[in-house]
Scaffold this active site. Structure first.
Site, short mmCIF file in Angstrom:
data_model
loop_
_atom_site.label_atom_id
_atom_site.label_comp_id
_atom_site.label_asym_id
_atom_site.label_seq_id
_atom_site.Cartn_x
_atom_site.Cartn_y
_atom_site.Cartn_z
N GLU A 185 0.82 -1.20 0.00
CA GLU A 185 0.00 0.00 0.00
C GLU A 185 0.86 1.26 0.00
OE1 GLU A 185 -3.90 -1.46 2.62
OE2 GLU A 185 -2.47 -0.02 3.47
N CYS A 186 0.65 2.13 -0.96
CA CYS A 186 1.23 3.47 -0.98
C CYS A 186 2.75 3.41 -0.78
CB CYS A 186 0.55 4.35 0.06
SG CYS A 186 0.76 6.14 -0.24
N GLY A 187 3.27 3.80 0.38
CA GLY A 187 4.70 3.74 0.60
C GLY A 187 5.26 2.35 0.42
N SER A 221 -0.78 -0.79 -4.77
CA SER A 221 -1.60 0.38 -5.11
C SER A 221 -1.32 1.50 -4.12
CB SER A 221 -3.09 0.02 -5.07
OG SER A 221 -3.89 1.16 -5.32
#
Length: 463
Positions: free
Chosen positions: A339-341, A433
Site C-alpha cells: 500500500e502506498c509507501g 496500489s
C-alpha cells in the site's frame, strides 16, 4: 432493576466527547492527547478514536492513553462498525475521546455527522492567538450552525496571556461553556512534516511534550473536572446491529497462515483495526523491519503498509539481503500486498524533491517521483472479485510505469474508470496500489489479497 440490568447499562454508558475545531491546525491533536494523558496519569481508563482515516494522530493518542486507537468514519467503517467500536470502548473505559477531522463541518461525512449520529457532545478547540471578541461569535456559530448539535463547550488554544484569556472568556455567551485557555507554549507543540504530524515514536521527547500539555490542561476548568463531573457528558451506546459480513461470519480462512507486516520508521501507516481483522481471520501476524532486518521472517504472505520510504530511501536500497528475501518470497508465488509507501519501495527508482535519483528494490518496473503538493486525497473504494474494500488515498508522489492497472479504485458512489482513481498493479503474486484499505470493510477481499493468486501456481508446484 436487577444487578445484571445495572451491569448492562454501565457497560454501554460512558462519558464521551468529540474534540473538534473550525479548521485544521487549531491544536485538536494536542488537546486530545493532553486530555488523554492527564486522565491516564490519574489512573483512569481512556479510549481514544480518530474521526476519518488519519494514520498519524493516533500514534500520539496511543502514547497518551496506553491503548490502541481506532478510526471512525461513517463511510469507510460504516455506521455499524463505528457503533460497535464505541460500544466496546464504553464497556471498559472511564472516558472516551474522539478527535474530529479538519473543521467540524468539513468532509462528507464530517465530524459533525459523527457527533450527531451517536450523540457525542462537541468540545470546540479554537486557535485564539489572533482574536478577542470574535472568539465568542465563532464558538456560538459552531454550536448553532446546525440544529440539535450536542455540545460540551469551548477551549481557547495558543492564548497570549491571562488578560487575553479573560477577554476570550467574556466573549462566550453561556459562561458554563467556557472550559479554559491554553497559553502558547513551545514545550507542548507536536512536530510536523509533509504528511502531517511526525510519528510519536520518532520524537525523543514525545512523552515530555504530552506531559507538558497535560500539565497546562490541568490548570483549566476542563482539566480540573472529576470523573463525576465528566458524567455530564455520558453517552449511552445501544448494542450494535449484527454485521452482514465479519471475520467471525466467514470463519477462519487464514488459519495456519503467517502474515509478515513491515513496521518501522519507514512503514508505520498501519490501522490497528487491520491487524485485528487479520487475526480474527485466523492469521498469525508477525512484524519485521525493512530498515534493519536482513530477511523476512518465515511467512506465507507479506503486507507492506504505507509510511515514509522517501525519508529512508538510501537505507532501504542498501538492505540488499531483505530485498533478496522478498524476491525469493515472490518467486515462490507467495502473496504481497503493498500500500502506498509499501508500493513505492518496490519500484526501480525513487526521485526526491531535490531531483536526486535513488535505486529501490526493483520488483516493479518504473519510477516514483516526490511532489511538493498532494497528488491525491480522499475516500476510495476498490471493487474486487471477492467484494468491495473501502479506504482512502493520500500521497505526495506519482509513479510512471509500463504496467497496466489490473483494477482501479473509485470515489464513493462512482464507477471505476481507466482514467480515475488509483491503479492496482499486479505482477505475479505482488498486488500494489496507492490505495489504503480498511480491512474490516470486506474481510473476504482481505482473504483474497493474502492468498496465492488462483492463476499463479502455488509454492512447490510446477509453473
Amino acid at each position: 432493576m436487577t444487578d445484571s440490568s445495572h451491569e448492562r447499562l454501565r457497560m454501554t454508558c460512558c462519558p464521551a466527547i468529540l474534540i473538534a475545531a473550525p479548521a485544521s491546525g487549531q491544536g485538536k491533536t494536542t488537546v486530545v492527547s493532553a486530555l488523554a494523558r492527564l486522565h491516564t496519569r490519574q489512573g483512569r481508563r481512556v479510549r481514544v478514536f480518530k474521526c476519518g482515516p488519519d494514520f498519524l494522530d493516533p500514534h500520539w493518542h496511543a502514547l497518551a492513553c496506553g491503548a490502541p486507537v481506532y478510526q471512525l468514519d461513517l463511510w469507510i467503517n460504516g455506521e455499524a462498525d463505528c457503533l460497535a467500536r464505541l460500544a466496546a470502548a464504553a464497556r471498559e473505559a472511564d472516558l472516551i475521546l474522539v478527535e474530529g477531522v479538519m473543521g467540524l463541518f468539513d468532509g462528507n461525512p464530517s465530524a459533525a455527522d459523527l457527533a450527531q449520529r451517536f450523540g457525542l457532545p462537541v468540545l470546540a478547540v479554537i486557535d485564539a492567538s489572533a482574536m478577542a471578541g470574535t472568539f465568542g461569535a465563532l464558538a456560538f456559530g459552531l454550536q448553532h450552525y446546525r440544529p440539535d448539535m450536542p455540545w460540551a463547550g469551548v477551549l481557547a488554544n495558543r492564548v497570549a496571556s491571562t488578560s487575553h484569556a479573560g477577554m476570550l472568556q467574556a466573549s462566550v455567551r453561556e459562561p458554563e461553556q467556557w472550559l479554559g485557555a491554553l497559553l502558547h507554549n513551545p514545550a507542548m507543540v507536536l512536530p510536523e512534516r509533509h504528511l502531517g504530524l511526525t510519528v510519536a515514536g520518532e520524537v525523543t521527547d514525545a512523552l515530555a511534550r504530552l506531559d507538558a500539555a497535560a500539565d497546562a490542561l490541568a490548570a483549566t476548568p476542563l482539566g480540573q473536572m472529576s470523573l463525576a463531573d465528566l458524567k455530564r457528558w455520558n453517552v449511552t451506546f445501544s448494542p450494535a446491529p449484527t454485521l452482514s459480513e465479519t471475520p467471525v461470519s466467514i470463519g477462519l480462512p487464514l488459519a495456519g497462515r503467517t502474515v509478515a507486516v513491515a513496521r518501522d520508521a519507514a512503514f508505520c501507516f498501519i490501522y490497528a483495526a487491520n491487524l485485528d481483522c487479520l487475526r480474527d481471520l485466523g492469521a498469525n501476524v508477525v512484524f519485521f523491519s525493512p530498515l534493519n532486518d536482513a530477511a523476512l521472517p518465515p511467512c506465507d504472505a507479506v503486507w507492506l503498509p504505507g509510511g515514509y520510504p522517501e525519508l529512508h530511501a538510501a537505507q532501504l536500497a542498501a538492505n540488499k539481503t531483505l530485498c533478496d528475501s522478498l524476491a525469493a518470497h515472490v518467486a515462490q508465488h507467495k502473496p504481497v500486498w503493498a500500500e502506498c509507501g509499501g508500493m513505492m519501495v518496490l519500484f526501480d527508482t525513487l526521485v526526491t524533491l531535490e531531483g536526486d535519483m535513488q535505486a529501490q528494490w526493483g520488483l516493479l518496473p518504473g519510477t516514483v517521483t516526490m511532489q511538493k503538493r498532494l497528488a491525491a486525497l480522499g475516500p476510495q473504494q476498490l471493487v474486487l472479485e471477492a467484494g468491495t474494500l473501502r479506504g482512502h488515498t493520500f500521497h505526495y508522489s506519482t509513479c510512471a510505469t509500463p504496467l497496466q492497472a489490473r483494477w482501479r479504485t473509485a470515489r464513493p458512489g462512482c464507477e471505476a474508470t481507466p482514467e480515475a482513481g488509483e491503479a492496482l498493479y499486479r505482477v505475479g503474486s505482488i498486488q500494489a496500489s496507492y490505495f489504503h484499505a480498511w480491512f474490516a470493510s470486506c474481510p473476504a477481499a482481505v482473504v483474497a489479497l493474502f492468498s496465492p493468486p488462483v492463476d499463479v501456481p502455488s509454492p512447490g508446484t510446477a509453473p
